[in-house]
Design an enzyme around this catalytic site. Structure first.
Site, PDB file in Angstrom:
ATOM      1  N   ASP A  55       2.789 -10.995   5.841  1.00 39.45           N
ATOM      2  CA  ASP A  55       1.943  -9.798   5.703  1.00 39.45           C
ATOM      3  C   ASP A  55       0.489 -10.045   6.114  1.00 39.45           C
ATOM      4  O   ASP A  55      -0.428  -9.370   5.616  1.00 39.45           O
ATOM      5  CB  ASP A  55       1.974  -9.262   4.257  1.00 39.45           C
TER       6      ASP A  55
ATOM      7  N   ASN B 194       5.502  -4.442  11.575  1.00 41.80           N
ATOM      8  CA  ASN B 194       6.041  -4.211  10.226  1.00 41.80           C
ATOM      9  C   ASN B 194       5.200  -3.145   9.538  1.00 41.80           C
ATOM     10  O   ASN B 194       4.028  -2.958   9.873  1.00 41.80           O
ATOM     11  CB  ASN B 194       5.962  -5.522   9.429  1.00 41.80           C
TER      12      ASN B 194
ATOM     13  N   SER C  10       0.107   0.059   5.556  1.00 43.27           N
ATOM     14  CA  SER C  10      -0.440  -0.597   6.755  1.00 43.27           C
ATOM     15  C   SER C  10       0.685  -0.920   7.723  1.00 43.27           C
ATOM     16  O   SER C  10       1.729  -1.422   7.315  1.00 43.27           O
ATOM     17  CB  SER C  10      -1.116  -1.926   6.383  1.00 43.27           C
TER      18      SER C  10
ATOM     19  N   HIS D 139       3.944  -2.133   5.643  1.00 46.37           N
ATOM     20  CA  HIS D 139       3.834  -2.696   4.290  1.00 46.37           C
ATOM     21  C   HIS D 139       3.147  -1.661   3.406  1.00 46.37           C
ATOM     22  O   HIS D 139       2.147  -1.060   3.825  1.00 46.37           O
ATOM     23  CB  HIS D 139       3.040  -4.001   4.343  1.00 46.37           C
TER      24      HIS D 139
HETATM   25  C1  GAR Z   1       8.860   1.064   2.502  1.00 46.16           C
HETATM   26  O1  GAR Z   1       8.026   1.515   1.472  1.00 46.16           O
HETATM   27  C2  GAR Z   1       8.215  -0.110   3.217  1.00 46.16           C
HETATM   28  O2  GAR Z   1       6.808   0.001   3.306  1.00 46.16           O
HETATM   29  C3  GAR Z   1       8.596  -1.238   2.317  1.00 46.16           C
HETATM   30  O3  GAR Z   1       9.923  -0.984   1.956  1.00 46.16           O
HETATM   31  C4  GAR Z   1      10.132   0.428   1.950  1.00 46.16           C
HETATM   32  C5  GAR Z   1      11.340   0.730   2.801  1.00 46.16           C
HETATM   33  O4  GAR Z   1      11.743   2.047   2.651  1.00 46.16           O
HETATM   34  N1  GAR Z   1       8.468  -2.495   2.994  1.00 46.16           N
HETATM   35  C6  GAR Z   1       8.069  -3.616   2.395  1.00 46.16           C
HETATM   36  O5  GAR Z   1       7.795  -3.671   1.215  1.00 46.16           O
HETATM   37  C7  GAR Z   1       7.990  -4.816   3.303  1.00 46.16           C
HETATM   38  N2  GAR Z   1       7.319  -5.893   2.661  1.00 46.16           N
HETATM   39  P1  GAR Z   1      12.761   2.707   3.671  1.00 46.16           P
HETATM   40  O6  GAR Z   1      13.999   1.816   3.712  1.00 46.16           O
HETATM   41  O7  GAR Z   1      13.076   4.037   3.060  1.00 46.16           O
HETATM   42  O8  GAR Z   1      12.085   2.799   5.002  1.00 46.16           O
END
Ligand code: GAR
Length: 201
Positions: free
Chosen positions: A146, A108, A137, A110
């Site tokens: 997480d 994942n 991360s 984060h």
């Molecule tokens: C990203 O910033 C990712 O790190 C976050 O969601 C966004 C997805 O963007 N993920 C989380 O917060 C997971 N807990 P994307 O759809 O443009 O890749």
């Protein structure tokens, strides 16, 4: 070459960076979304990648329980049998059983410097705490949210004038180089999960 499935819920900019960086280390064979209108599905189709939607409401709008949804997800994944499952903006908590079934092959990204700022509303909380450094991360997924061992991190400055959106954009820009690099490490066998630790080499 490792076969990769990517799970998304939204716009899929990280998915796009993984598509763009795929160069012999891995091949994305399936993009799965829990939302039919996730923008990332269009990115996958444009790249000629198979897509599948598994909604978490049933045909009559009734919510599936977490275990039922995860069982469907698991069956869809097993049907294509990926080597690695990548969560890229997949906004659902996965059950312990699902996570254990893919342990060591499930990663994942984060948008914080874990173990700091697990969970949601990360950028708001980082700014409210007066941090001057944040980042992203990539980690192995374990049942606790997480909390899995970190594979790679990238940091960015936090400016006093930052809005949560400005910080999110700065973090997202580094996510787009970090995630493909981390996935390549796993695909190459340069990192693995052993006894709860990320082991390199
Ligand atoms: C990203 O910033 C990712 O790190 C976050 O969601 C966004 C997805 O963007 N993920 C989380 O917060 C997971 N807990 P994307 O759809 O443009 O890749």
């Amino acid at each position: 070459m490792k076969r990769v499935a990517v799970l998304i819920s939204g716009r899929g900019s990280n998915l796009q960076s993984l598509i763009d960086a795929a160069d012999g280390h891995y091949q994305i064979i399936l993009v799965l979304s829990n939302k039919a209108d996730a923008g990332g599905l269009e990115r996958a189709r444009a790249a000629g990648i198979a897509t599948q939607v598994i909604p978490h409401a049933g045909p009559l709008g009734e919510k599936k329980c977490r275990e039922d949804f995860d069982a469907e997800l698991d069956a869809a994944l097993r049907a294509t049998n990926p080597d690695i499952v990548v969560l890229a903006g997949f906004m659902r908590i996965l059950s312990d059983g699902f996570v254990r079934g893919w342990e060591g092959r499930l990663i994942n990204i984060h948008p914080s410097l874990l173990p700091a700022y697990k969970g949601t509303r990360v950028h708001e909380r980082v700014i409210a705490a007066g941090e001057n450094l944040s980042g992203a991360s990539v980690h192995f997924v374990v049942p606790e949210l997480d909390a899995g061992p970190v594979i790679a991190q990238a940091s960015v400055p936090v400016h006093p004038s930052d809005s949560p959106q400005a910080l999110a954009d700065r973090v997202l820009a580094v996510e787009h180089t970090l995630y493909p690099e981390a996935l390549k490490l796993l695909a190459d066998g340069s990192v693995r999960l052993e006894k709860g630790l990320a082991v390199f080499g």
